[in-house]
Design a protein around this motif. Sequence first.
Motif, PDB file in Angstrom:
ATOM      1  N   GLN A 108       0.932  -1.266   0.059  1.00  0.00           N
ATOM      2  CA  GLN A 108      -0.220   0.161  -0.141  1.00  0.00           C
ATOM      3  C   GLN A 108       0.719   1.220  -0.221  1.00  0.00           C
ATOM      4  N   ARG A 109       0.769   2.452  -0.874  1.00  0.00           N
ATOM      5  CA  ARG A 109       0.995   3.968  -1.064  1.00  0.00           C
ATOM      6  C   ARG A 109       0.860   4.336  -1.120  1.00  0.00           C
ATOM      7  N   TRP A 110       0.257   5.233  -0.442  1.00  0.00           N
ATOM      8  CA  TRP A 110      -0.894   6.803  -0.653  1.00  0.00           C
ATOM      9  C   TRP A 110      -1.919   6.377  -1.289  1.00  0.00           C
ATOM     10  N   PHE A 147      -1.850   0.166  -4.538  1.00  0.00           N
ATOM     11  CA  PHE A 147      -1.170  -0.783  -4.627  1.00  0.00           C
ATOM     12  C   PHE A 147      -0.341  -0.600  -4.612  1.00  0.00           C
ATOM     13  N   HIS A 148       1.138  -0.402  -4.353  1.00  0.00           N
ATOM     14  CA  HIS A 148       2.218  -0.166  -5.084  1.00  0.00           C
ATOM     15  C   HIS A 148       3.083  -1.944  -5.742  1.00  0.00           C
ATOM     16  N   THR A 149       2.796  -2.296  -6.451  1.00  0.00           N
ATOM     17  CA  THR A 149       3.268  -3.814  -7.113  1.00  0.00           C
ATOM     18  C   THR A 149       4.382  -4.354  -7.265  1.00  0.00           C
ATOM     19  N   PRO A 157      13.886   9.836 -12.155  1.00  0.00           N
ATOM     20  CA  PRO A 157      15.081   7.902 -12.610  1.00  0.00           C
ATOM     21  C   PRO A 157      14.874   7.376 -11.686  1.00  0.00           C
ATOM     22  N   HIS A 158      14.256   6.233 -11.803  1.00  0.00           N
ATOM     23  CA  HIS A 158      14.559   5.137 -11.095  1.00  0.00           C
ATOM     24  C   HIS A 158      13.455   3.556 -11.552  1.00  0.00           C
ATOM     25  N   LEU A 159      13.915   2.650 -10.963  1.00  0.00           N
ATOM     26  CA  LEU A 159      13.750   1.315 -11.878  1.00  0.00           C
ATOM     27  C   LEU A 159      12.214   0.703 -11.009  1.00  0.00           C
ATOM     28  N   HIS A 160      11.296   0.888 -11.703  1.00  0.00           N
ATOM     29  CA  HIS A 160      10.353  -0.179 -11.061  1.00  0.00           C
ATOM     30  C   HIS A 160      10.473  -1.274 -11.373  1.00  0.00           C
ATOM     31  N   PHE A 161      11.004  -2.481 -10.117  1.00  0.00           N
ATOM     32  CA  PHE A 161      11.177  -4.027 -10.287  1.00  0.00           C
ATOM     33  C   PHE A 161       9.810  -4.904  -9.623  1.00  0.00           C
ATOM     34  N   VAL A 204       8.832  -2.646  -6.227  1.00  0.00           N
ATOM     35  CA  VAL A 204       9.565  -1.779  -5.126  1.00  0.00           C
ATOM     36  C   VAL A 204      10.660  -0.373  -6.155  1.00  0.00           C
ATOM     37  N   ASP A 205      11.038   0.583  -5.760  1.00  0.00           N
ATOM     38  CA  ASP A 205      11.591   1.366  -6.608  1.00  0.00           C
ATOM     39  C   ASP A 205      13.045   1.495  -6.435  1.00  0.00           C
ATOM     40  N   ILE A 206      14.156   1.360  -7.562  1.00  0.00           N
ATOM     41  CA  ILE A 206      15.078   1.666  -7.154  1.00  0.00           C
ATOM     42  C   ILE A 206      15.885   2.510  -7.374  1.00  0.00           C
TER      43      ILE A 206
HETATM   44 ZN   LIG Z   1       7.138   1.560  -8.496  1.00  0.00          ZN
END
Ligand SMILES: [Zn+2]
Length: 452
Positions: free
Chosen positions: A346-348, A351-353, A430-434, A355-357
């Motif tokens: 859960q995020r704001w 649902f965040h599916t 800039p980030h990776l959504h993994f 991880v963000d790096i």
């Molecule tokens: Zn993400």
Amino acid sequence: MGKVGDKSYKFFLGLLKTYKNNIIAFVVALSIGLSFIVYEEGFAYKITVDGETIGITKNIDEVKSFIEELHKKEKQKTGTDIVLNQQIKFERVRVSNKELTDVHKIYANLENAMSFSCKAAAIIVDGKFVTALKNEEEANKVLEMLKNKYARDSDRTYFKEDVKIEEKYIPPKYLVSFEEALKILQQPVKKAVTYTVKENDSLWSIARAHDMYIDDILKLNPGLTENLKPGQVIYLSSAVPNVTVVTEKRIVYKEKIPFETKLTKDDKLYTNQSKVLVEGKKGLKEVTAVVVSYNGVEVSKEVKSENILEKPINKIVAVGSRRISYVATGSFNYPARGTITSRFGQRWGRFHTGVDIAAPQGSPIYAADGGTVIFSGWESGYGYLVKIDHHNGYVTYYGHASKLLVKKGDKVAKGQKIALVGSTGRATGPHLHFEVRKNGVPIDPMPFLNRR
Ligand SMILES: [Zn+2]
């Protein structure tokens, strides 16, 4: 020669002196003398040139001065000492007047029969007469001039051939001027040279290369046939100048030293990967060499010494020894280096599916495990996205990429670079959504991730 008469006369005077007190002796002497004078009036001179009679004359003094004159003229012409090649003899003979030869006829005969040799400084090259000048000084001057033509700033100048100056008596027509001698010495002449037969040589190819006819090669090499063997030495003729000026010049120059490339194995890299560990750098050396030229054309360069100024640095390349496997290992590696800024769940209110790096724009994104690319392109929200099927029920997602490096259908190995970090799609930086999906359902990747 021609002094017999004078001697007789002296003998007569002698008699006169010895027997002046003896009247009988005087009378005898007088009668001898008188008869001698009478006898002498019938004498003439037979002139022979090398034993051959060319005329009979009483005008011996005129003939002698004619000969002197010829001698003098020739000497003036050549400017050197000259010698008569023939032997001229005067023999006193008693003849009648009608047997005398006309003096002009004698002159003509003498001019025909006489020939001169002149003293010259001959230039002898390898034992052979090449040309001649009137004196040694001139001959030396012409040889020096020839050397100087090529000497320039050379350290040593000499003739390749054995060149000598010899004093010789030669026919005056062989005497040449300074300029002519210089020309003759540089004239090309056909000289025999040896040639070692090379692989694939034929008489035809050799003849062509040496500007000769096959017949001439055969003439120079009796018994030679078309069956040439490599290494066989044959004679050829080559047009080379009469003399060859050899110049030697010492030169000093700097030359780069190439570096070597050394390979080392690295089991962290795949077999199709390599990494330069040390960049190679060329070294530098100072070379001292002697350049040898023939008539100004460089024929060889002999290195005398080498002084290393800078050693080369060898290039070192690590070559991967790790076998490439596209098969999934069942565990996931971190797909990028960076900070986890948002976890799964859960995020704001959403649902965040995955991880963000967070990572710098353009930094690499790696496949978390081996598998097959099933999607590489744009997807709403994800921006540029790669999906990898690991064929074990798991599919991984790599989103917001700035650049995609693989395409659908590609097999990828664990850790292979597949895309670059960006902020495409719904992203604020800039980030990776993994994302990891098991049987199509997103799950928390964190328990699976191995620190790289
Ligand atoms: Zn993400």
